[in-house]
Each structure stands twice: as C-alpha cells, then as structure tokens.
Design a protein around this motif. Structure first.
Motif, mmCIF file in Angstrom:
data_model
loop_
_atom_site.group_PDB
_atom_site.id
_atom_site.type_symbol
_atom_site.label_atom_id
_atom_site.label_comp_id
_atom_site.label_asym_id
_atom_site.label_seq_id
_atom_site.Cartn_x
_atom_site.Cartn_y
_atom_site.Cartn_z
ATOM 1 N N PHE A 1 -31.299 -9.184 -30.169
ATOM 2 C CA PHE A 1 -30.202 -8.227 -30.282
ATOM 3 C C PHE A 1 -29.189 -8.708 -31.324
ATOM 4 N N GLN A 2 -28.860 -9.983 -31.289
ATOM 5 C CA GLN A 2 -27.926 -10.557 -32.265
ATOM 6 C C GLN A 2 -28.494 -10.439 -33.670
ATOM 7 N N SER A 3 -29.774 -10.716 -33.848
ATOM 8 C CA SER A 3 -30.407 -10.616 -35.167
ATOM 9 C C SER A 3 -30.360 -9.186 -35.691
ATOM 10 N N ARG B 1 -27.786 -5.319 -39.469
ATOM 11 C CA ARG B 1 -27.064 -4.061 -39.708
ATOM 12 C C ARG B 1 -25.700 -4.333 -40.330
ATOM 13 N N MET B 2 -25.016 -5.358 -39.843
ATOM 14 C CA MET B 2 -23.676 -5.675 -40.364
ATOM 15 C C MET B 2 -23.746 -6.141 -41.812
ATOM 16 N N GLN B 3 -24.818 -6.808 -42.192
ATOM 17 C CA GLN B 3 -24.939 -7.301 -43.559
ATOM 18 C C GLN B 3 -25.127 -6.162 -44.558
ATOM 19 N N ARG B 4 -25.457 -4.986 -44.087
ATOM 20 C CA ARG B 4 -25.567 -3.819 -44.968
ATOM 21 C C ARG B 4 -24.200 -3.246 -45.336
ATOM 22 N N THR C 1 -21.418 -12.674 -43.173
ATOM 23 C CA THR C 1 -22.273 -13.864 -43.183
ATOM 24 C C THR C 1 -22.700 -14.337 -41.799
ATOM 25 N N SER C 2 -22.004 -13.910 -40.757
ATOM 26 C CA SER C 2 -22.379 -14.346 -39.416
ATOM 27 C C SER C 2 -21.991 -13.271 -38.419
ATOM 28 N N ALA C 3 -22.683 -13.277 -37.282
ATOM 29 C CA ALA C 3 -22.351 -12.328 -36.221
ATOM 30 C C ALA C 3 -22.802 -12.911 -34.892
ATOM 31 N N ILE D 1 -18.686 -7.665 -30.495
ATOM 32 C CA ILE D 1 -19.310 -8.188 -31.698
ATOM 33 C C ILE D 1 -18.256 -8.924 -32.512
ATOM 34 N N ASP D 2 -18.512 -10.199 -32.776
ATOM 35 C CA ASP D 2 -17.651 -11.024 -33.620
ATOM 36 C C ASP D 2 -18.418 -11.288 -34.906
#
Length: 67
Positions: A37-39, A44-47, A25-27, A14-15
């Motif tokens: 899966f990316q979405s 989750r990362m934005q939390r 802001t991006s993943a 995961i980048d």
C-alpha cells in the motif's frame, strides 16, 4: 487490496517529503514506510510535481477516508 484484507481500515494518514525541486521523495502511510500500500501511494505521489521552493526538503501530511 489493503481495504479488502482489513475491512476495519477506514482512514489513513499520508506523510510525504518534498525536495526543493518539487519532487516527492518519500511517503509513509499510517506511519508505515514499507509494504504494498505504501509503495502504491509513493508511486502515485511521485507523479505530482509541486512548485519548486528555496529549501532542501519539506514535509506534508494529509488524511483520507476509505470507502
């Protein structure tokens, strides 16, 4: 769901990009920047709120195993 569709999926990278405010802001997952899966990972990362830093953006990477 991706693991069910692709049983050979064992690991992922995961980048993600983090703004100076600490907001993700991006993943991308396994170098893919779109798809369900990316979405899910991006949501989750934005939390996560990282500490603010003096800069416009930084990038981070981590690996994970799927069971």
């Amino acid at each position: 769901q991706d693991k069910r569709r692709n049983p050979a999926l064992r690991e992922g990278t995961i980048d993600f990009g983090i703004r100076g405010s600490g907001q993700v802001t991006s993943a991308s997952v396994n170098r893919q920047s779109s798809g369900p899966f990316q979405s899910c990972i991006l949501g989750r990362m934005q939390r996560i709120h990282f500490p603010a830093f003096d800069g416009s953006m930084t990038r981070a990477t981590f690996s994970m195993s799927f069971k």
